[in-house]
Design a protein around this motif. Structure first.
Motif, PDB file in Angstrom:
ATOM      1  N   LYS A 227       0.833  -1.198   0.000  1.00 28.97           N
ATOM      2  CA  LYS A 227       0.000   0.000   0.000  1.00 28.97           C
ATOM      3  C   LYS A 227       0.872   1.253   0.000  1.00 28.97           C
ATOM      4  N   LEU A 228       1.961   1.204   0.734  1.00 33.36           N
ATOM      5  CA  LEU A 228       2.882   2.333   0.796  1.00 33.36           C
ATOM      6  C   LEU A 228       3.486   2.615  -0.574  1.00 33.36           C
ATOM      7  N   TYR A 229       3.928   1.563  -1.242  1.00 32.32           N
ATOM      8  CA  TYR A 229       4.520   1.716  -2.573  1.00 32.32           C
ATOM      9  C   TYR A 229       3.482   2.271  -3.557  1.00 32.32           C
TER      10      TYR A 229
ATOM     11  N   ILE B 104      14.898  -2.763  -7.118  1.00 30.92           N
ATOM     12  CA  ILE B 104      16.150  -2.314  -6.494  1.00 30.92           C
ATOM     13  C   ILE B 104      16.784  -1.182  -7.299  1.00 30.92           C
ATOM     14  N   TYR B 105      16.809  -1.332  -8.613  1.00 31.78           N
ATOM     15  CA  TYR B 105      17.356  -0.264  -9.453  1.00 31.78           C
ATOM     16  C   TYR B 105      16.451   0.969  -9.426  1.00 31.78           C
ATOM     17  N   GLU B 106      15.169   0.740  -9.337  1.00 26.09           N
ATOM     18  CA  GLU B 106      14.197   1.825  -9.236  1.00 26.09           C
ATOM     19  C   GLU B 106      14.427   2.613  -7.947  1.00 26.09           C
TER      20      GLU B 106
ATOM     21  N   LEU C  73       9.937   7.018  -1.211  1.00 28.73           N
ATOM     22  CA  LEU C  73       9.612   6.138  -2.333  1.00 28.73           C
ATOM     23  C   LEU C  73      10.757   5.158  -2.581  1.00 28.73           C
ATOM     24  N   ALA C  74      11.994   5.614  -2.430  1.00 31.58           N
ATOM     25  CA  ALA C  74      13.155   4.718  -2.549  1.00 31.58           C
ATOM     26  C   ALA C  74      13.069   3.613  -1.502  1.00 31.58           C
ATOM     27  N   ARG C  75      12.735   3.991  -0.284  1.00 28.58           N
ATOM     28  CA  ARG C  75      12.593   3.017   0.806  1.00 28.58           C
ATOM     29  C   ARG C  75      11.466   2.027   0.521  1.00 28.58           C
ATOM     30  N   ALA C  76      10.339   2.542   0.029  1.00 30.07           N
ATOM     31  CA  ALA C  76       9.199   1.668  -0.261  1.00 30.07           C
ATOM     32  C   ALA C  76       9.527   0.686  -1.384  1.00 30.07           C
ATOM     33  N   SER C  77      10.218   1.161  -2.414  1.00 34.73           N
ATOM     34  CA  SER C  77      10.604   0.298  -3.536  1.00 34.73           C
ATOM     35  C   SER C  77      11.545  -0.798  -3.052  1.00 34.73           C
ATOM     36  N   ARG C  78      12.493  -0.401  -2.248  1.00 33.16           N
ATOM     37  CA  ARG C  78      13.481  -1.355  -1.712  1.00 33.16           C
ATOM     38  C   ARG C  78      12.796  -2.388  -0.803  1.00 33.16           C
TER      39      ARG C  78
ATOM     40  N   GLN D  56       2.581   7.378  -6.991  1.00 33.33           N
ATOM     41  CA  GLN D  56       1.834   8.449  -7.657  1.00 33.33           C
ATOM     42  C   GLN D  56       2.635   9.751  -7.704  1.00 33.33           C
ATOM     43  N   TYR D  57       3.681   9.838  -6.854  1.00 36.31           N
ATOM     44  CA  TYR D  57       4.460  11.069  -6.747  1.00 36.31           C
ATOM     45  C   TYR D  57       5.918  10.850  -7.147  1.00 36.31           C
ATOM     46  N   LYS D  58       6.139   9.911  -8.073  1.00 40.08           N
ATOM     47  CA  LYS D  58       7.503   9.593  -8.484  1.00 40.08           C
ATOM     48  C   LYS D  58       8.171  10.748  -9.230  1.00 40.08           C
ATOM     49  N   ASN D  59       7.392  11.682  -9.756  1.00 38.91           N
ATOM     50  CA  ASN D  59       7.952  12.851 -10.435  1.00 38.91           C
ATOM     51  C   ASN D  59       7.999  14.079  -9.529  1.00 38.91           C
TER      52      ASN D  59
END
Length: 318
Positions: A105-107, A147-149, A125-130, A112-115
Motif C-alpha cells: 500500500k505504501l509503494y 532495487i534499481y528503481e 519512495l526509494a525506501r518503499a521500492s526497496r 503516484q508522486y515519483k515525479n
C-alpha cells in the motif's frame, strides 16, 4: 497578510489626492490655468468633461492593476501553502503505512508522486521500492527492477536536497543492494561510496540509530571478508576497504544507545560480533534478546530464526 490587507484597502478606497498623471493633465488644461473660461474661443465647453473622464480612467486602471497584483500574490501564496499541506499529508500517510508494515500500500501511494520535486517524498519512495523488493513473494525479475528503481529515487532525492540525512542513508542502502547484481569489482568499488554516504548521514543526524547500525554492518562485512576477496580487492584497489570487529562493535553499541532495542538486526549483530571477539557471555545475552524480539516484519522473523540457530550451535558445542 496584514500588508496585503493594507494594499487592498488602499486599492479600494477613493483617491483623495490627484495622481501625478492627474496633476500633469490638470496643468495642461486651459480651464485649470484660468486663461480661458469654459465656452470661450479655443476651449470647447465639453473639454473639461473629456479630461475628467480620462483622469477617472487612469485612476480606475491604477486601482484595477493594484488589486490584480494583490489578488495574484494572494493566489500564489495559497497555492504554495496548499502544496505544502498536501506534501505533509502524504508524508504522514506514508509514515503510518510504513510503521504498520503495509509495504504494498505504501509503494502504491508513493508511486503516484515519483515525479515529485520533494526530497522527503522521493527518499520515502526509494525506501518503499526497496522494501517491496525484499518481500519473499516478490519474483526475482521484479526484485531486481525494484532495487534499481529505488536507487534512482534515492539519487533524485539527493539531487533535490543534499542536506537530507535520510536521502544519504537510503542512497547508501540502495547502492549496496545494486552491488549484488554488478559483480565483485563493482561491489567493492561501491563500498567506498556506501561508507561516504553513511558517514554524511551520521554527520547530519548523529542520533539516527539506523545509519549508525549500517556503518557497523559495513565494518562487520569487511572485517569478515574472506581472504580471496581481500586478495581480489588488493589487486583492484591500492587501498581496499577494511575494518575490524572492534570497530563494528562500537557502531552497534552506539546504535543501541541512540535508540534501545530499535532494531532486531542490531541485537543480532551485537551477539554475532561478541561471538567473533570470543566473548560468549555477551554473545549469549544479545542473541537471546534478538530471538525474543517481537517479529513485526519478515526480516524480524529471519533474525529470530538466525539467532535461534546460533544459540543452538553454541549450546551443542558445550
Amino acid at each position: 497578510m496584514a500588508a496585503v490587507t493594507r494594499v487592498m484597502c488602499r486599492a479600494s478606497a477613493p483617491r483623495l489626492t490627484p495622481s501625478p498623471a492627474s496633476r500633469l493633465l490638470s496643468r495642461s488644461s486651459p480651464r485649470a490655468s484660468g486663461k480661458v473660461p469654459p465656452g470661450a474661443s479655443g476651449a470647447p465647453a465639453h473639454s473639461h468633461g473629456k479630461f475628467t473622464l480620462l483622469e477617472r480612467g487612469l485612476v480606475l486602471s491604477s486601482i484595477s492593476y493594484v488589486a490584480f497584483e494583490a489578488y495574484k500574490w494572494i493566489s500564489e501564496q495559497v497555492v504554495v501553502v496548499h502544496a505544502s499541506i498536501k506534501v505533509d499529508d502524504i508524508k504522514e500517510q506514508a509514515d503510518y503505512l510504513y510503521g504498520s508494515g503495509e509495504t504494498e500500500k505504501l509503494y502504491s501511494l508513493l508511486s503516484q508522486y515519483k515525479n515529485s520535486e520533494d526530497a522527503e517524498l522521493l527518499w520515502r519512495l526509494a525506501r518503499a521500492s526497496r522494501d517491496l523488493s525484499q518481500l519473499s513473494k516478490t519474483a526475482p525479475d521484479e526484485k531486481k527492477k525494484l532495487i534499481y528503481e529505488a536507487l534512482d529515487y534515492a539519487k533524485k532525492a539527493l539531487e533535490k536536497n543534499e542536506f537530507s540525512f535520510a536521502a544519504h542513508k537510503w542512497y547508501a542502502i540502495c547502492v549496496s543492494d545494486v552491488g549484488d547484481f554488478e559483480g565483485t569489482k563493482v561491489k567493492i568499488a561501491n563500498a567506498y561510496i556506501i561508507k561516504e554516504h553513511l558517514q554524511k548521514a551520521i554527520n547530519l543526524n548523529p542520533k539516527d540509530a539506523t545509519s549508525i547500525h549500517l556503518m557497523g554492518l559495513w565494518c562487520f562485512t569487511f572485517a569478515e571478508m574472506p581472504w580471496y576477496q581481500i586478495k581480489i580487492a588488493s589487486v583492484l584497489f591500492a587501498t581496499p576497504p577494511s575494518s575490524t570487529f572492534e570497530e563494528a562493535l562500537q557502531y552497534f553499541q552506539k546504535a543501541e544507545e541512540a535508540d534501545p532495542y530499535f532494531y532486531s538486526k542490531n541485537l543480532l549483530y551485537l551477539g554475532k560480533t561478541y561471538l567473533k571477539l570470543n566473548n560468549k557471555k555477551m554473545a549469549l545475552l544479545w542473541l537471546s534478546k534478538a530471538k525474543a524480539f517481537p517479529a513485526r516484519s519478515e526480516e524480524d522473523k529471519q533474525v529470530q530464526k538466525e539467532a535461534a540457530e546460533i544459540l543452538k550451535s553454541m549450546s551443542d558445542k558445550k
